[in-house]
Write a protein that holds these residues in place. Structure first.
Motif, PDB file in Angstrom:
ATOM      1  N   ALA A 196      -0.600   6.489  -0.558  1.00 20.66           N
ATOM      2  CA  ALA A 196      -0.198   6.356   0.845  1.00 20.66           C
ATOM      3  C   ALA A 196      -1.132   7.115   1.779  1.00 20.66           C
ATOM      4  CB  ALA A 196       1.241   6.829   1.021  1.00 20.66           C
ATOM      5  N   ALA A 197      -1.580   8.300   1.399  1.00 23.66           N
ATOM      6  CA  ALA A 197      -2.462   9.086   2.270  1.00 23.66           C
ATOM      7  C   ALA A 197      -3.795   8.376   2.484  1.00 23.66           C
ATOM      8  CB  ALA A 197      -2.693  10.471   1.681  1.00 23.66           C
ATOM      9  N   GLU A 198      -4.338   7.785   1.420  1.00 28.06           N
ATOM     10  CA  GLU A 198      -5.610   7.070   1.536  1.00 28.06           C
ATOM     11  C   GLU A 198      -5.452   5.808   2.378  1.00 28.06           C
ATOM     12  OE1 GLU A 198      -4.375   8.335  -1.223  1.00 28.06           O
ATOM     13  OE2 GLU A 198      -5.927   9.634  -2.047  1.00 28.06           O
ATOM     14  N   ILE A 199      -4.328   5.132   2.233  1.00 25.34           N
ATOM     15  CA  ILE A 199      -4.066   3.933   3.034  1.00 25.34           C
ATOM     16  C   ILE A 199      -3.953   4.314   4.507  1.00 25.34           C
ATOM     17  CG2 ILE A 199      -2.347   2.154   3.538  1.00 25.34           C
ATOM     18  CD1 ILE A 199      -1.856   2.042   0.464  1.00 25.34           C
ATOM     19  N   GLU A 200      -3.232   5.380   4.807  1.00 23.89           N
ATOM     20  CA  GLU A 200      -3.096   5.817   6.200  1.00 23.89           C
ATOM     21  C   GLU A 200      -4.439   6.234   6.787  1.00 23.89           C
ATOM     22  OE1 GLU A 200      -0.718   5.557   8.512  1.00 23.89           O
ATOM     23  OE2 GLU A 200       0.265   4.389   6.954  1.00 23.89           O
ATOM     24  N   SER A 201      -5.282   6.890   5.991  1.00 25.57           N
ATOM     25  CA  SER A 201      -6.617   7.265   6.476  1.00 25.57           C
ATOM     26  C   SER A 201      -7.442   6.022   6.806  1.00 25.57           C
ATOM     27  CB  SER A 201      -7.362   8.103   5.424  1.00 25.57           C
ATOM     28  OG  SER A 201      -6.756   9.360   5.272  1.00 25.57           O
ATOM     29  N   ALA A 202      -7.422   5.048   5.906  1.00 32.59           N
ATOM     30  CA  ALA A 202      -8.171   3.811   6.149  1.00 32.59           C
ATOM     31  C   ALA A 202      -7.635   3.076   7.380  1.00 32.59           C
ATOM     32  CB  ALA A 202      -8.118   2.910   4.924  1.00 32.59           C
ATOM     33  N   LEU A 203      -6.325   3.046   7.548  1.00 36.48           N
ATOM     34  CA  LEU A 203      -5.730   2.387   8.714  1.00 36.48           C
ATOM     35  C   LEU A 203      -6.102   3.107  10.012  1.00 36.48           C
ATOM     36  CD1 LEU A 203      -2.180   1.492   7.355  1.00 36.48           C
ATOM     37  CD2 LEU A 203      -4.078  -0.081   7.813  1.00 36.48           C
ATOM     38  N   ALA A 204      -6.136   4.426   9.983  1.00 35.82           N
ATOM     39  CA  ALA A 204      -6.514   5.189  11.180  1.00 35.82           C
ATOM     40  C   ALA A 204      -7.962   4.918  11.563  1.00 35.82           C
ATOM     41  CB  ALA A 204      -6.291   6.685  10.936  1.00 35.82           C
ATOM     42  N   TRP A 210     -19.792   0.629  10.635  1.00 38.11           N
ATOM     43  CA  TRP A 210     -19.179   0.738   9.314  1.00 38.11           C
ATOM     44  C   TRP A 210     -18.776   2.187   9.047  1.00 38.11           C
ATOM     45  CZ3 TRP A 210     -21.513   4.074   6.012  1.00 38.11           C
ATOM     46  CH2 TRP A 210     -22.860   4.386   6.265  1.00 38.11           C
ATOM     47  N   ALA A 211     -17.760   2.346   8.220  1.00 34.66           N
ATOM     48  CA  ALA A 211     -17.284   3.669   7.827  1.00 34.66           C
ATOM     49  C   ALA A 211     -16.788   3.604   6.389  1.00 34.66           C
ATOM     50  CB  ALA A 211     -16.170   4.139   8.758  1.00 34.66           C
ATOM     51  N   SER A 212     -17.067   4.643   5.644  1.00 30.58           N
ATOM     52  CA  SER A 212     -16.691   4.728   4.235  1.00 30.58           C
ATOM     53  C   SER A 212     -15.603   5.793   4.061  1.00 30.58           C
ATOM     54  CB  SER A 212     -17.930   5.084   3.408  1.00 30.58           C
ATOM     55  OG  SER A 212     -17.613   5.213   2.055  1.00 30.58           O
ATOM     56  N   VAL A 213     -14.379   5.330   3.768  1.00 30.51           N
ATOM     57  CA  VAL A 213     -13.223   6.216   3.630  1.00 30.51           C
ATOM     58  C   VAL A 213     -13.013   6.502   2.142  1.00 30.51           C
ATOM     59  CG1 VAL A 213     -10.768   6.514   4.139  1.00 30.51           C
ATOM     60  CG2 VAL A 213     -12.190   5.108   5.659  1.00 30.51           C
ATOM     61  N   PRO A 214     -13.057   7.778   1.732  1.00 29.02           N
ATOM     62  CA  PRO A 214     -12.877   8.078   0.305  1.00 29.02           C
ATOM     63  C   PRO A 214     -11.437   7.855  -0.157  1.00 29.02           C
ATOM     64  CG  PRO A 214     -13.007  10.107   1.564  1.00 29.02           C
ATOM     65  CD  PRO A 214     -13.256   8.980   2.536  1.00 29.02           C
ATOM     66  N   VAL A 215     -11.301   7.386  -1.382  1.00 27.91           N
ATOM     67  CA  VAL A 215     -10.000   7.268  -2.041  1.00 27.91           C
ATOM     68  C   VAL A 215     -10.158   7.841  -3.438  1.00 27.91           C
ATOM     69  CG1 VAL A 215      -9.208   5.284  -0.713  1.00 27.91           C
ATOM     70  CG2 VAL A 215     -10.466   4.890  -2.810  1.00 27.91           C
ATOM     71  N   ARG A 216      -9.104   8.434  -3.922  1.00 24.67           N
ATOM     72  CA  ARG A 216      -9.202   9.014  -5.266  1.00 24.67           C
ATOM     73  C   ARG A 216      -8.857   7.949  -6.304  1.00 24.67           C
ATOM     74  NH1 ARG A 216      -4.317  10.752  -3.306  1.00 24.67           N
ATOM     75  NH2 ARG A 216      -2.558  10.286  -4.647  1.00 24.67           N
TER      76      ARG A 216
END
Length: 163
Positions: A70-78, A150-156
């Motif tokens: 959920a935290a990674e999804i919220e970061s990507a959405l932001a 473009w932006a690269s959002v890290p996910v674990r």
């Protein structure tokens, strides 16, 4: 690909399955690990942000294949929301186009085309948030003469395998 030409009923029928049922969503999306969207010129910045975020919120869990992220999804959405906002207010092309893809380590968000280079965060305060959430970001010239951001959002990685 989702666009304004696609009936809203079809777009809204893409619902995220219940937790733990990412396999069902992958069947809807196929084996692709990316998706594209378009928002037409009749949509202002606020509507473009709402539509893009709503669509991404439905499909990101399947791209990541792990509802517990959920935290990674919220970061990507932001990040997506801020890039769509900035781009929609400075469009260089008729449609606002975007692409979201996942390689297992990062969600890559591309939005275009802007009529100018990306401003400094002091001019666009939302970029402070974007820069905090991403590993890297940049721009390149798009096919329509504007700039693709473009932006690269890290996910674990999820435990036990595939992202």
């Amino acid at each position: 690909m989702i666009s304004d030409a696609v009936p809203l009923l079809w777009a809204s029928s893409l619902r995220t399955p219940a937790a733990g049922n990412a396999a069902a969503m992958r069947q809807v999306l196929g084996t692709e690990n990316s998706l594209e969207f378009r928002v037409g010129p009749e949509r202002g910045p606020a509507e473009a942000m709402r539509r893009s975020r709503r669509f991404a919120a439905m499909v990101l869990p399947a791209l990541l294949a792990a509802p517990s992220q959920a935290a990674e999804i919220e970061s990507a959405l932001a990040v997506l929301t801020e890039l769509v906002d900035i781009t929609a207010r400075s469009r260089a092309s008729v449609d606002l186009a975007g692409r979201i893809s996942c390689d297992g380590d990062h969600v890559l968000i591309t939005v275009g085309e802007m009529g100018s280079a990306l401003p400094e965060p002091e001019e666009e305060p939302g970029l402070f948030l974007v820069r905090r959430l991403v590993d890297d970001m940049g721009q390149h010239r798009g096919d329509g003469g504007g700039y693709m951001t473009w932006a690269s959002v890290p996910v674990r990685p999820s435990p036990g395998g595939r992202m």
